[in-house]
Design an enzyme around this catalytic site. Structure first.
Site, mmCIF file in Angstrom:
data_model
loop_
_atom_site.group_PDB
_atom_site.id
_atom_site.type_symbol
_atom_site.label_atom_id
_atom_site.label_comp_id
_atom_site.label_asym_id
_atom_site.label_seq_id
_atom_site.Cartn_x
_atom_site.Cartn_y
_atom_site.Cartn_z
ATOM 1 N N HIS A 44 0.214 0.252 -2.206
ATOM 2 C CA HIS A 44 1.407 -0.191 -1.476
ATOM 3 C C HIS A 44 1.092 -0.299 0.006
ATOM 4 C CE1 HIS A 44 2.701 3.546 0.628
ATOM 5 N NE2 HIS A 44 2.025 4.132 -0.332
ATOM 6 N N CYS A 45 1.881 -1.142 0.695
ATOM 7 C CA CYS A 45 1.795 -1.234 2.151
ATOM 8 C C CYS A 45 3.140 -0.762 2.704
ATOM 9 C CB CYS A 45 1.473 -2.668 2.574
ATOM 10 S SG CYS A 45 2.694 -3.886 2.036
ATOM 11 N N ALA A 46 3.532 -1.238 3.859
ATOM 12 C CA ALA A 46 4.766 -0.746 4.480
ATOM 13 C C ALA A 46 6.011 -1.100 3.690
ATOM 14 C CB ALA A 46 4.885 -1.302 5.900
ATOM 15 N N THR A 47 5.976 -2.248 3.004
ATOM 16 C CA THR A 47 7.200 -2.712 2.327
ATOM 17 C C THR A 47 7.004 -3.098 0.874
ATOM 18 O OG1 THR A 47 6.806 -4.999 3.059
ATOM 19 C CG2 THR A 47 8.149 -3.606 4.497
ATOM 20 N N ARG A 48 5.745 -3.306 0.441
ATOM 21 C CA ARG A 48 5.502 -3.918 -0.866
ATOM 22 C C ARG A 48 4.655 -3.045 -1.792
ATOM 23 N NH1 ARG A 48 2.674 -8.767 1.712
ATOM 24 N NH2 ARG A 48 2.856 -7.426 3.526
#
Length: 464
Positions: free
Chosen positions: A27-31
């Site tokens: 995952h990244c900041a939003t996804r």
């Protein structure tokens, strides 16, 4: 609450084809980023109907589901708890690269993987520049009965350490990241980078201004590469590849001695005598071209960039463009890209806000309003993929709003002191006489996109 996220995780796994269809998740900041065995097994409608999902898209070999800041971390924890293999973003990029055959996208991912880790240092430095510029303004100093001449030299030097170090030693950061990316030893990358900016070498600034003579060896003129990007990147790439090559061929008995020795020697020779001179010329051409575009008369540069910026975000290659901003700030002290990028970002927020206002659907409203907040904090993916692209026209109106705002920003000659933050957080990069103008162009971009979307870009029946 954890039960709810566990339910979401189970639904995600089922919707993307089950556990057997998942190679890994990250995952990244939003996804939530998922590497799949077979994209065709995914039920997109099922994914879209999952609670808290704000959108999805498939790019660079990854199926990415937008949950938003904070939520994605909790979903990922539950996905991992259900036995799905996890991977770092760099590991996923490597796997996606191996699955894909688009050489351009793979090259862009390489740039992203190298430059994204050093962006926090650039962000902090930009903020220091902004605060320093604010505090040293005559009007601000006058409030405390001071003038620029009354500031102690030692204090000015202290603030210069905060604002100049990261860019002065930029090759160190880049070589470290390049060695790490290409399988070399990061510590050797640091040493190679330090060699490129060694105080024993005249700086490239002094040489270019004629205040120092270059070091001449075998007829080749050499200087330090302070604040250089491309020479450091290519030197780091070559150095890491050399180290890997030597380690495979030198016996374990001599590896500890010979591999670092040969790697550093050849990296320095290549960096100062071959790569550096050539890469510096290429770097200058690229930078001059970008500056030319952004300084086109009548605001044309801002109009063009403001209109296409979020199209680039959709392709997923926007992170690699940070190299342009880094070099621009290092060479000129200013970032012409940031204000125009902000216009394109808040314009997508304006379009999504119009959709939320006009729609009667609770689901659409629940997607639109949080995505507006996210975009105003600089993250547009929820607004783009969850709302605007879903109905197409709002996205186009957002592009128009971004172009309009970029046009105005160029006319006003807006320039940021740093990089890495945009929209509302980006105000910290304009703590000088540009602050009001920055707010003006942002509000203008938002307003144009909102008005166009509300009037022409969205009909409530389109959500059915």
């Amino acid at each position: 609450m954890s039960d709810n996220y566990q339910k979401i995780a189970k639904e995600v796994i089922e919707a993307v084809g089950g556990e057997d269809n998942i190679i890994s998740a990250a995952h990244c900041a939003t996804r939530l980023r998922i590497i799949l065995k077979d994209r065709k097994k995914v039920d997109d409608k099922a994914v879209e109907s999952i609670d808290k999902v704000k959108g999805f898209f498939f790019t660079a070999g990854q199926y990415q589901i937008i949950f938003g800041t904070g939520t994605v971390n909790k979903v990922f924890e539950q996905v991992s708890a259900l036995g799905i293999a996890s991977a770092s973003k760099s590991e996923q990029s490597q796997m996606a690269s191996e699955q894909g055959n688009n050489k351009f996208k793979r090259a862009i991912r390489i740039f992203s993987d190298i430059f994204v880790p050093i962006i926090p240092a650039m962000v902090a430095t930009g903020l220091f520049m902004g605060v320093r510029g604010l505090l040293l303004q005559e009007q601000i100093l006058a409030i405390f009965g001071l003038t620029p001449e009354s500031i102690p030299a030692s204090l000015l030097t202290f603030t210069q350490i905060l604002t100049d170090t990261a860019f002065g030693f930029l090759p160190v950061l880049i070589c470290w990241s390049a060695f790490k990316k290409f399988g070399g030893s990061p510590i050797l990358g640091i040493v190679v980078g330090l060699m490129l900016v060694s105080p024993s070498l005249p700086s490239r600034w002094d040489v270019s201004q004629g205040t120092a003579e270059p070091l001449v060896l075998f007829g080749i003129k050499m200087a330090g590469y302070q604040a250089s990007v491309l020479p450091a990147f290519l030197t780091g790439l070559v150095g890491a590849k050399l180290e890997v090559w030597f380690r495979k061929r030198i016996s374990d008995t001599l590896d500890l001695i010979l591999t670092p020795f040969l790697t550093l020697l050849l990296s320095l020779v290549c960096g100062l005598m071959i790569i550096g001179p050539i890469a510096s010329e290429i770097e200058a051409v690229i930078l001059n071209l970008m500056v030319f575009i952004f300084t086109l008369p009548f605001g044309l540069g801002g109009l063009i960039w403001g209109g296409i910026n979020q199209l680039i975000v959709v392709t997923g290659v926007h992170q690699a463009l940070s190299v342009v901003e880094i070099q621009m700030i290092a060479d000129t002290g200013w970032n012409l890209v940031n204000p125009i990028s902000t216009c394109s970002i808040v314009a997508q927020a304006g379009a999504a806000f119009a959709v939320g206002i006009k729609s009667k659907s609770k689901k659409i409203k629940a997607l639109s309003f949080p995505s507006v907040i996210s975009a105003l904090l600089g993250i547009t993916e929820p607004a783009i993929f969850g709302v605007n692209l879903r109905f197409v026209k709002p996205f186009i109106m957002g592009l128009v709003g971004g172009a309009a705002g970029g046009f105005l920003a160029s006319l006003l000659n807006l320039k940021a002191t740093g990089m890495g933050i945009t929209a509302i957080p980006g105000t910290l990069l304009y703590l000088n006489n540009q602050f009001i103008l920055y707010i003006l162009v942002a509000v203008f971009s938002f307003g144009v996109a909102f008005a166009l979307t509300y009037l022409f870009g969205y009909k409530d029946k389109e959500e059915n």
